[in-house]
Enzyme design. Structure first.
Site, PDB file in Angstrom:
ATOM      1  N   LYS A 198       0.794  -1.235   0.000  1.00 38.41           N
ATOM      2  CA  LYS A 198       0.000   0.000   0.000  1.00 38.41           C
ATOM      3  C   LYS A 198       0.827   1.285   0.000  1.00 38.41           C
ATOM      4  O   LYS A 198       1.538   1.565   0.962  1.00 38.41           O
ATOM      5  CB  LYS A 198      -0.941   0.000   1.203  1.00 38.41           C
ATOM      6  CG  LYS A 198      -2.017  -1.057   1.075  1.00 38.41           C
ATOM      7  CD  LYS A 198      -2.726  -1.286   2.390  1.00 38.41           C
ATOM      8  CE  LYS A 198      -2.775  -2.741   2.764  1.00 38.41           C
ATOM      9  NZ  LYS A 198      -1.917  -3.126   3.866  1.00 38.41           N
ATOM     10  N   GLY A 351       7.113  -7.088  11.067  1.00 45.97           N
ATOM     11  CA  GLY A 351       6.184  -7.575  10.047  1.00 45.97           C
ATOM     12  C   GLY A 351       6.771  -8.600   9.091  1.00 45.97           C
ATOM     13  O   GLY A 351       7.531  -9.484   9.489  1.00 45.97           O
ATOM     14  N   GLY A 374       4.041  -1.961  12.651  1.00 44.99           N
ATOM     15  CA  GLY A 374       3.396  -0.641  12.620  1.00 44.99           C
ATOM     16  C   GLY A 374       4.136   0.364  13.483  1.00 44.99           C
ATOM     17  O   GLY A 374       4.332   1.520  13.093  1.00 44.99           O
TER      18      GLY A 374
HETATM   19  P1  AMP Z   1       1.943  -4.278   3.460  1.00 41.39           P
HETATM   20  O1  AMP Z   1       0.844  -4.821   4.321  1.00 41.39           O
HETATM   21  O2  AMP Z   1       1.575  -3.016   2.747  1.00 41.39           O
HETATM   22  O3  AMP Z   1       3.264  -4.208   4.172  1.00 41.39           O
HETATM   23  O4  AMP Z   1       2.130  -5.338   2.301  1.00 41.39           O
HETATM   24  C1  AMP Z   1       2.587  -6.640   2.504  1.00 41.39           C
HETATM   25  C2  AMP Z   1       2.060  -7.479   1.374  1.00 41.39           C
HETATM   26  O5  AMP Z   1       2.493  -6.935   0.145  1.00 41.39           O
HETATM   27  C3  AMP Z   1       2.539  -8.912   1.378  1.00 41.39           C
HETATM   28  O6  AMP Z   1       1.461  -9.737   1.734  1.00 41.39           O
HETATM   29  C4  AMP Z   1       2.981  -9.148  -0.058  1.00 41.39           C
HETATM   30  O7  AMP Z   1       2.472 -10.350  -0.621  1.00 41.39           O
HETATM   31  C5  AMP Z   1       2.381  -7.966  -0.792  1.00 41.39           C
HETATM   32  N1  AMP Z   1       3.087  -7.643  -2.036  1.00 41.39           N
HETATM   33  C6  AMP Z   1       4.403  -7.433  -2.204  1.00 41.39           C
HETATM   34  N2  AMP Z   1       4.681  -7.228  -3.506  1.00 41.39           N
HETATM   35  C7  AMP Z   1       3.517  -7.310  -4.181  1.00 41.39           C
HETATM   36  C8  AMP Z   1       3.150  -7.199  -5.547  1.00 41.39           C
HETATM   37  N3  AMP Z   1       4.063  -6.956  -6.483  1.00 41.39           N
HETATM   38  N4  AMP Z   1       1.857  -7.337  -5.867  1.00 41.39           N
HETATM   39  C9  AMP Z   1       0.925  -7.583  -4.923  1.00 41.39           C
HETATM   40  N5  AMP Z   1       1.206  -7.698  -3.603  1.00 41.39           N
HETATM   41  C10 AMP Z   1       2.486  -7.562  -3.237  1.00 41.39           C
END
Ligand code: AMP
Length: 394
Positions: A198, A351, A374
């Site tokens: 995100k 995380g 976080g």
């Molecule tokens: P966040 O919660 O924002 O730290 O995102 C973590 C998640 O990002 C993990 O579950 C990953 O599978 C996902 N992620 C990483 N790279 C990608 C990508 N290229 N496309 C979709 N999801 C992703």
């Protein structure tokens, strides 16, 4: 640091209410990683040695304000008893109900009481006045050692602190000293690595890191919004349409500040994150229509690794690909490996990146693996954590 720690308060012959972060992964009734429990032991042992009785409180998972046996802390109490073989560890069947009150009242010095999951009561997350008072009534002193939850303004991390003499525990003290100390005074080159999905969650962090890092590496799903903003084809990859302008502004800021802003230059592309059979490496920085980028490619690994190895300080939060699938975990694991080559400080901001490092057996090669995703991101952003802010100054 100007906050009171447990060394600054008198706990002899007192009941001490300690907020810990026992939010550990539990699969089929078994704890799969007890690190958060182990990290709380120095504070618990110190209080016991100083002649206190310890009342522990934590949440586990998201039971949404009602009792759910799946999220009971009983499994944690059992593990804690194994880790504290000489101490009587008692478990309460409720949070602030009859059983907890009784057991807290009868608790002897040198004993440990663990309350049931705080989030079995909806008032925990509401920072509810009455609930805070009921918690405070169980003890005479409050200690916050739940680093992983201290970015939340909840009853047990915030409101209750105002009702009792208070201090932070050793785990929070350690996390703050290492993370804040490093960010405020980094050895250079200082490299930040951000991944995950995100963009909107990380804008503030990117913005403040641009004031301090020499190089910022962006990977994972959030990289595509930046690439889209630069005019590359991203196919079906993740795109945060509401933050394209923001992405442009951040890249402009990097330019003005002379910060190297590194985006992936090739990718692993496939039809969906579940399609682990038909994936391929892209030729360049563009993703084919109808496909999505799920990991960084070989050239990118080389580019990122080169920048990381030169660093004297590295902070990392977020996987650079869908690392839950082994086919798309190569990039994330390569980053972890590169960090082991750094001659300097390496901080993993909790995380997913912490899980990747631990799964690879590289934990002991890092300077610090934070227990809070976080919370460490908030520190990366230069923010003060409410659960620390509320504690009395020395
Ligand atoms: P966040 O919660 O924002 O730290 O995102 C973590 C998640 O990002 C993990 O579950 C990953 O599978 C996902 N992620 C990483 N790279 C990608 C990508 N290229 N496309 C979709 N999801 C992703």
């Amino acid at each position: 640091m100007n906050k009171k720690t447990i060394k600054d308060i008198d706990v002899y012959d007192k009941k001490v209410l300690v907020r810990v972060d026992f939010n550990v992964p539990v699969i089929d009734g078994k704890i799969t990683d007890d690190n958060r429990i182990v990290e709380a032991l120095p504070t618990i042992n110190y209080l016991l040695e100083k002649g206190a009785a310890v009342i522990l409180m934590s949440h586990l998972g998201r039971p949404e304000g009602k009792f759910d046996p799946k999220y009971s802390l009983k499994v944690v109490a059992n593990r804690l008893q194994e880790l504290l073989p000489k101490t009587n560890v008692i478990m309460a069947n409720d949070v602030v109900g009859k059983d907890a009150k009784n057991k807290a009242k009868n608790l002897k010095m040198g004993e440990v009481l663990l309350l049931e999951n705080l989030r079995f009561d909806a008032r925990e997350e509401e920072n509810d006045k009455e609930f805070c008072k009921q918690l405070a009534d169980l003890a005479e002193v409050y200690v916050n050692d739940a680093f992983g939850t201290s970015h939340r303004k909840h009853s047990s991390t915030y409101g209750v602190a105002k009702l009792l003499p208070n201090a932070i525990g050793f785990l929070i003290e350690k996390e703050l000293n290492i993370i804040v100390g490093t960010i405020n005074n980094p050895k250079r080159p200082f490299v930040g690595i951000l991944g995950g999905s995100k963009v909107k969650d990380k804008i503030g962090i990117i913005d403040s890191l641009l004031d301090s890092v020499d190089t910022l590496i962006i990977g994972g799903g959030m990289a595509y919004t930046f690439l889209y903003a630069l005019g590359y084809k991203i196919g079906k990859s993740l795109l945060d349409e509401t933050n394209i302008e923001e992405a442009k502004k951040l890249m402009q800021k990097a330019d003005e500040k002379g910060v190297k802003f590194l985006l992936p230059i090739d990718f692993i592309e496939t039809s969906s994150i579940d399609d682990t059979l038909n994936y391929k490496l892209t030729k360049d920085q563009n993703i084919d229509d109808n496909l999505m980028g799920v990991d960084i490619g070989k050239k990118t690994i080389k580019l990122f690794t080169k920048a990381i190895k030169k660093a004297k300080t590295v902070i990392w939060n977020g996987p650079v690909g869908v690392f839950e699938k082994k086919e798309f975990a190569v990039g994330t694991y390569s980053i972890a490996k590169a960090l082991t080559k750094v001659k300097g400080t390496t901080i993993i901001g909790g995380g997913d990146s912490a899980s990747a490092v631990i799964n690879m057996g590289l934990a002991n090669k890092m300077t610090h693996i934070s227990t809070g995703g976080g919370a460490s991101l908030k520190l990366f952003e230069g923010k003060i954590l409410p659960g620390v802010d509320v504690i009395d100054n020395i």
